[in-house]
Design an enzyme around this catalytic site. Structure first.
Site, PDB file in Angstrom:
ATOM      1  CB  CYS A 259      -0.937  -0.008   1.203  1.00  0.00           C
ATOM      2  SG  CYS A 259      -2.242  -1.233   1.014  1.00  0.00           S
TER       3      CYS A 259
HETATM    4  N1  LIG Z   1      -2.791  -6.330   1.057  1.00  0.00           N
HETATM    5  C1  LIG Z   1      -3.387  -5.308   1.647  1.00  0.00           C
HETATM    6  O1  LIG Z   1      -3.237  -5.113   2.853  1.00  0.00           O
HETATM    7  C2  LIG Z   1      -4.278  -4.351   0.860  1.00  0.00           C
HETATM    8  C3  LIG Z   1      -5.055  -3.448   1.572  1.00  0.00           C
HETATM    9  C4  LIG Z   1      -5.891  -2.590   0.887  1.00  0.00           C
HETATM   10  C5  LIG Z   1      -5.945  -2.632  -0.503  1.00  0.00           C
HETATM   11  N2  LIG Z   1      -5.165  -3.505  -1.200  1.00  0.00           N
HETATM   12  C6  LIG Z   1      -5.305  -3.514  -2.657  1.00  0.00           C
HETATM   13  O2  LIG Z   1      -6.101  -4.635  -3.049  1.00  0.00           O
HETATM   14  C7  LIG Z   1      -5.666  -5.136  -4.314  1.00  0.00           C
HETATM   15  C8  LIG Z   1      -5.286  -6.601  -4.196  1.00  0.00           C
HETATM   16  O3  LIG Z   1      -4.186  -6.707  -3.313  1.00  0.00           O
HETATM   17  P1  LIG Z   1      -3.752  -8.060  -2.623  1.00  0.00           P
HETATM   18  O4  LIG Z   1      -2.800  -7.674  -1.549  1.00  0.00           O
HETATM   19  O5  LIG Z   1      -4.931  -8.887  -2.300  1.00  0.00           O
HETATM   20  O6  LIG Z   1      -2.946  -8.746  -3.845  1.00  0.00           O
HETATM   21  P2  LIG Z   1      -2.421 -10.257  -3.929  1.00  0.00           P
HETATM   22  O7  LIG Z   1      -1.260 -10.237  -4.878  1.00  0.00           O
HETATM   23  O8  LIG Z   1      -2.268 -10.845  -2.571  1.00  0.00           O
HETATM   24  O9  LIG Z   1      -3.616 -11.049  -4.628  1.00  0.00           O
HETATM   25  C9  LIG Z   1      -4.107 -10.744  -5.867  1.00  0.00           C
HETATM   26  C10 LIG Z   1      -4.498 -12.047  -6.559  1.00  0.00           C
HETATM   27  O10 LIG Z   1      -5.106 -11.713  -7.809  1.00  0.00           O
HETATM   28  C11 LIG Z   1      -4.786 -12.723  -8.740  1.00  0.00           C
HETATM   29  N3  LIG Z   1      -5.042 -12.250 -10.082  1.00  0.00           N
HETATM   30  C12 LIG Z   1      -4.322 -11.390 -10.848  1.00  0.00           C
HETATM   31  N4  LIG Z   1      -4.938 -11.186 -12.028  1.00  0.00           N
HETATM   32  C13 LIG Z   1      -6.071 -11.922 -12.013  1.00  0.00           C
HETATM   33  C14 LIG Z   1      -7.123 -12.114 -12.952  1.00  0.00           C
HETATM   34  N5  LIG Z   1      -7.151 -11.478 -14.120  1.00  0.00           N
HETATM   35  N6  LIG Z   1      -8.120 -12.966 -12.624  1.00  0.00           N
HETATM   36  C15 LIG Z   1      -8.102 -13.603 -11.429  1.00  0.00           C
HETATM   37  N7  LIG Z   1      -7.153 -13.445 -10.488  1.00  0.00           N
HETATM   38  C16 LIG Z   1      -6.146 -12.603 -10.793  1.00  0.00           C
HETATM   39  C17 LIG Z   1      -3.350 -13.049  -8.433  1.00  0.00           C
HETATM   40  O11 LIG Z   1      -3.001 -14.324  -8.910  1.00  0.00           O
HETATM   41  C18 LIG Z   1      -3.323 -12.968  -6.880  1.00  0.00           C
HETATM   42  O12 LIG Z   1      -3.548 -14.222  -6.290  1.00  0.00           O
HETATM   43  C19 LIG Z   1      -4.526  -4.212  -4.746  1.00  0.00           C
HETATM   44  O13 LIG Z   1      -5.066  -3.178  -5.515  1.00  0.00           O
HETATM   45  C20 LIG Z   1      -4.019  -3.648  -3.425  1.00  0.00           C
HETATM   46  O14 LIG Z   1      -3.393  -2.394  -3.604  1.00  0.00           O
HETATM   47  C21 LIG Z   1      -4.352  -4.387  -0.540  1.00  0.00           C
END
Ligand SMILES: NC(=O)c1ccc[n+]([C@@H]2O[C@H](COP(=O)([O-])OP(=O)(O)OC[C@H]3O[C@@H](n4cnc5c(N)ncnc54)[C@H](O)[C@@H]3O)[C@@H](O)[C@H]2O)c1
Length: 418
Positions: A259
Site C-alpha cells: 500500500c
Molecule cells: N494487502 C493489503 O493489505 C491491501 C489493503 C488494501 C488494498 N489492497 C489492494 O487490493 C488489491 C489486491 O491486493 P492483494 O494484496 O490482495 O494482492 P495479492 O497479490 O495478494 O492477490 C491478488 C491475486 O489476484 C490474482 N489475479 C491477478 N490477475 C487476475 C485475474 N485477471 N483474474 C483472477 N485473479 C487474478 C493473483 O493471482 C493474486 O492471487 C490491490 O489493488 C491492493 O493495492 C491491498
C-alpha cells in the site's frame, strides 16, 4: 446471492471467506492455479485466515475455489480484488483489465460488479465500465450495476477486521450505489455510502497518503533529532499525551507492503497526468521514506566504525524481513533494500523471521537462520527491523554485542535506537 471474488490474495480471500460465512454461494476465482489448489485442499496462505476456516466453508459447500473462468458464470455480484502494482513507476492496471474482460463474458442483466483494487480516481467509470459494456453488450448503470469500494484491511489487526471496519461504498449511478451498498451491508457491520465512484477511489488514496506523509515526517524528524542529540522517541511519546489535534506516528526503517510504497504514486500520477502538476507532498514523502534503508545502513556503518570494524566481512543479523510486525508479508519490505545494500558492501547477511517462510522476496545470498543465542552472539551487529511478538527480545539484548533497534523496543548498554 451467487458471488464471484476475482483474485484470492490478501484482500480477496478474506472477503470471499466472509461472504461464504454469511451464506452467499461464493466462487473464489484466481488465475494462480497453485493458490487455488491450496484453497481446495483447505490450506490458507493469508495470515489472518485460518486453514480451519477454509475447511469449514468448503465443507458447508458455500465456497468454491476455481481457476477456470467458466466458474464465474451466473454471478449476481462480482468483486475485483486483483493487484495494482507500479511498473517502472507508473500505474499498471493490466490485472484489472484482465479481470474485467473475464467478468464481461459472464455478465447478465441485473448483476453487480464492484472494484476493490486500490487505484486512481476515474478507473471504475473510465476503464472498467467500457470493458464490461463492450464484452457483454450491456449498458453500465442500466442493465447492470457497477461501483467501487476501497479495501481497508489491516493485516494482523484483531480489533478492526473486515467485518468491524466501516466500508465505504459507491456506484456509478444511484441504482448501482444501492446494489453495491446492499451487498456490502450483508457482510460488514457498517457501510458508508458516498455519491461518486471517484470519491470512493480518492478515499483510499487519501487514507494511505495521510499515513505515508506522516510516517515521512517522523522519519525525517528521527534523522535530524539524532543529529541534534535529542531522543525523538521520548518526544513522540510525550507529544502523544496531547488528547486532541495530534496523531501518533513512529519512525522506522522505511515503508513496505503493497500500500504505502505504491498507492500515493497512483494519486500523484493522476494529478500529473490530468492537471500537469506535481503532488509535492507525495513526492517528498516518497523521497524521505525511500531513503530510510540507506539511513539505517549509514547508522550501522557508523556503529561498526566505532568498533574499528568494516562492513566488509562483518556479520549482520537482520531480525524481521516482513514490512511490519507479526506479518509474513515481505513485499516491498525495507529489509530487502537493507539486505541488498549490506551485501553490496561485503557483509555476511543473515536474517531471522518466523513469519516469512517462503517466497520471501529476499536476495538468495541472505542466509536464513533461527533467532538463537549463537546467531545473536556471532553477529557483529544485529538490526531489529520488524518487532514480531514471536521474537525473544530479551535474548537479543542478553547476547548481542551491538543492536540497532529501528522499532524502539529494546533497552540496554549495547542497544541504539534509530
Ligand atoms: N494487502 C493489503 O493489505 C491491501 C489493503 C488494501 C488494498 N489492497 C489492494 O487490493 C488489491 C489486491 O491486493 P492483494 O494484496 O490482495 O494482492 P495479492 O497479490 O495478494 O492477490 C491478488 C491475486 O489476484 C490474482 N489475479 C491477478 N490477475 C487476475 C485475474 N485477471 N483474474 C483472477 N485473479 C487474478 C493473483 O493471482 C493474486 O492471487 C490491490 O489493488 C491492493 O493495492 C491491498
Amino acid at each position: 446471492m451467487r458471488v464471484v471474488v476475482v483474485g484470492q490474495g490478501y484482500v480477496g480471500l478474506p472477503l470471499a471467506v466472509r461472504a461464504a460465512q454469511v451464506g452467499h454461494d461464493v466462487v473464489g476465482f484466481d488465475v494462480d492455479e497453485e493458490r487455488i489448489k491450496r484453497l481446495a485442499a483447505a490450506e490458507s496462505y493469508v495470515d489472518d485466515i485460518a486453514s480451519e476456516t477454509v475447511r469449514e466453508i468448503l465443507d458447508a459447500g458455500t465456497f468454491h475455489p476455481a481457476s477456470d473462468p467458466r466458474a464465474c458464470a451466473g454471478f449476481d455480484v462480482a468483486v475485483i480484488s486483483v493487484p495494482t502494482p507500479l511498473r517502472e513507476g507508473l500505474p499498471d492496471l493490466s490485472y484489472i483489465e484482465g479481470a474485467a474482460r473475464t467478468l464481461a463474458r459472464y455478465l447478465r442483466p441485473g448483476s453487480t460488479v464492484a472494484l476493490e483494487s486500490t487505484t486512481y480516481p476515474g478507473t471504475t467509470g473510465d476503464l472498467v465500465a467500457p470493458i464490461l459494456e463492450e464484452g457483454s453488450g450491456l449498458v453500465a448503470g442500466v442493465d447492470f450495476y457497477l461501483g467501487y469500494s476501497p479495501e481497508r484491511i489491516d493485516p494482523g489487526n484483531r480489533e478492526w477486521t473486515l467485518v468491524s471496519t466501516p466500508k465505504v461504498v459507491s456506484g456509478i449511478n444511484p441504482d448501482s450505489l444501492e446494489s453495491v451498498r446492499a451487498f456490502y451491508a450483508s457482510i460488514v457491520d457498517t457501510v458508508v455510502p458516498v455519491s461518486d465512484t471517484r470519491v470512493a477511489e480518492l478515499v483510499k488514496l487519501l487514507e494511505n497518503t495521510f499515513r505515508h506523509v506522516n510516517i515521512a515526517l517522523v522519519n525525517e524528524l528521527a534523522v535530524y533529532a539524532h543529529g541534534l542529540g535529542i531522543d525523538v522517541w521520548e518526544a513522540i511519546d510525550a507529544a502523544a499525551s496531547k488528547p486532541f489535534g495530534y496523531h501518533k506516528f513512529v519512525p522506522g526503517p522505511g515503508v513496505g507492503g503493497h500500500c504505502l510504497p505504491i498507492d500515493p504514486s497512483y494519486l500523484s500520477w493522476r494529478v500529473q497526468r490530468a492537471l500537469g502538476q506535481s503532488f509535492r507532498f507525495v513526492e517528498l514523502a516518497n523521497d524521505i521514506n525511500n531513503h530510510m534503508p540507506e539511513y539505517v545502513c549509514r547508522r550501522l556503518v557508523a556503529a561498526l566504525n566505532r568498533q574499528r570494524k568494516a562492513v566488509n566481512g562483518s556479520t549482520v543479523l537482520l531480525l524481521g524481513l516482513a514490512y511490519k510486525r507479526n506479518s509474513g508479508d515481505a513485499r516491498e519490505s525495507p529489509a530487502r533494500r537493507i539486505a541488498a545494500l549490506l551485501l553490496e558492501m561485503g557483509a555476511d547477511v543473515r536474517a531471522a523471521d518466523p513469519h516469512v517462510v517462503e517466497d520471501a522476496h529476499i536476495d538468495s545470498r541472505v542466509t536464513l537462520v533461527p533467532l538463537d543465542p549463537g546467531q545473536v552472539a556471532a553477529a557483529d551487529a544485529v538490526l531489529l527491523l520488524a518487532d514480531h511478538d514471536a521474537f525473544d527480545l530479551d535474548l537479543v539484548v542478553r547476547h548481542a554485542g551491538y543492536v540497532l533497534d529501528t522499532r524502539h523496543r529494546l533497552t540496554g548498554p549495547t542497544v541504539e535506537s534509530l
